[in-house]
Scaffold this active site. Structure first.
Site, PDB file in Angstrom:
ATOM      1  N   SER A 144      -2.628  -5.172   6.431  1.00  0.00           N
ATOM      2  CA  SER A 144      -1.212  -4.888   6.141  1.00  0.00           C
ATOM      3  C   SER A 144      -0.643  -4.054   7.278  1.00  0.00           C
ATOM      4  O   SER A 144      -1.374  -3.305   7.937  1.00  0.00           O
ATOM      5  CB  SER A 144      -1.107  -4.095   4.836  1.00  0.00           C
ATOM      6  N   TYR A 157      -4.198   2.437  -0.811  1.00  0.00           N
ATOM      7  CA  TYR A 157      -3.976   1.063  -0.311  1.00  0.00           C
ATOM      8  C   TYR A 157      -3.878   1.064   1.217  1.00  0.00           C
ATOM      9  O   TYR A 157      -4.530   0.261   1.893  1.00  0.00           O
ATOM     10  CB  TYR A 157      -2.701   0.510  -0.949  1.00  0.00           C
TER      11      TYR A 157
END
Ligand SMILES: NC(=O)c1ccc[n+]([C@@H]2O[C@H](COP(=O)([O-])OP(=O)(O)OC[C@H]3O[C@@H](n4cnc5c(N)ncnc54)[C@H](OP(=O)(O)O)[C@@H]3O)[C@@H](O)[C@H]2O)c1
Length: 272
Positions: A144, A157
């Site tokens: 990401s 995350y």
């Protein structure tokens, strides 16, 4: 695009193929003539996709219903495809849990760590070994753009995605002499169920348009074998450069903290 079937093998395993970026990986691979092993929990979605792709592209796709958070899931997947000519794996399945870390349950954060971090590690380890033995293969890990900085209110995350990115880039180096291509793809905000459902975040407030998931998959596949990491989109590349090489880390952390705090939904207002 490269002839993936000739280069790597007949099948590609795609985790999280029932929606979003994973579904688009499956669509692009099938259109390129690769048979796809579609992995996720929602069997009905996978069956409909498998049938649609078979009709459209003449591919012979396999539905693999699996909860990757279950004990021994990656070993079950490895056993289930052991008789197939698998040449590519896309470790894409992922979840996020935005919010203050201490407000989330530890179980939820451990699920993020397992699905987004430990499962890609297990897949890279198992299939990396298999592919090295065969002298060919490809591994794509979905990280990401949040890997660029520590990111408050999505702390775990972002940290797990940074781990996955580091793992994949190092593995690219280790396996390149063995005929195995490894690529990390680090998408920015992308249209998918994560962003549709919001998952605790108002993506409108994070600014910028969402990229189509198809563009993420296509960018990754067209860079496979050419580089270790790719960020889809010019704006996302510029942001990555800025965050990693221009802004002091304390400033990027504060910037993410400010952005994330204002985008959090379904919770009491938080003091700055
Ligand atoms: N969308 C974004 O803005 C964005 C940005 C950067 C990175 N990413 C990454 O992109 C990847 C794909 O996410 P997405 O955006 O496409 O979201 P999505 O549409 O929610 O897709 C997530 C996929 O993961 C699967 N999955 C979730 N839990 C699972 C489990 N326990 N076992 C097996 N499969 C499971 C889901 O299938 P089932 O529910 O059917 O199991 C679904 O197919 C993730 O790794 C995410 O972190 C997304």
């Amino acid at each position: 695009m490269k002839d993936f079937r000739a280069a790597y093998g007949r099948y590609a395993v795609v985790t999280g193929a029932s929606s979003g970026i994973g579904e688009q990986f499956a669509r692009h691979l099938s259109a390129a003539g690769v048979d796809v092993v579609l992995v996720a929990r929602r069997k009905g979605r996978l069956e409909a996709l498998a049938a649609e792709l078979s009709r459209a592209d003449g591919t012979d796709n396999i539905v693999f219903e699996l909860d990757l958070l279950a004990e021994g899931a990656v070993a079950e997947l490895a056993r289930g495809v052991s008789d197939l000519d698998v040449g590519m794996v896309v470790a894409n399945a992922g979840i996020s849990a935005p919010g203050p870390l201490v407000d989330n349950s530890l179980a939820t954060e451990l699920d993020v760590l397992t699905l987004d971090g430990a499962v890609p590690l297990q897949m890279a380890h198992h299939f990396g070994r298999e592919f090295t033995r065969r002298g060919r293969g490809a591994i794509i890990l979905v990280a990401s753009s949040l890997e660029a900085s520590a990111a408050p209110f999505t702390a775990n995350y972002a940290a797990v995605k940074a781990y996955v990115s580091s793992l994949g880039q190092a593995l690219n180096y280790e396996l390149k002499g063995h005929g195995v291509d490894v690529l990390v793809v680090s998408p920015g905000m992308t249209e998918s169920e994560i962003t549709q459902r919001s998952a605790g975040l108002d993506f409108q407030k994070l600014g910028g348009p969402l990229m189509p998931a198809s563009q993420v998959a296509q960018t990754a596949l067209s860079n496979l074998g050419k580089r270790a990491r790719v960020i889809p989109g010019i704006t996302n590349n510029a942001a990555d450069l800025l965050i990693k090489h221009v802004l002091p880390r304390s400033l990027s952390v504060s910037m993410f903290g400010w952005l994330m705090r204002r985008a959090l939904v379904d919770s009491a207002p938080r003091e700055a």
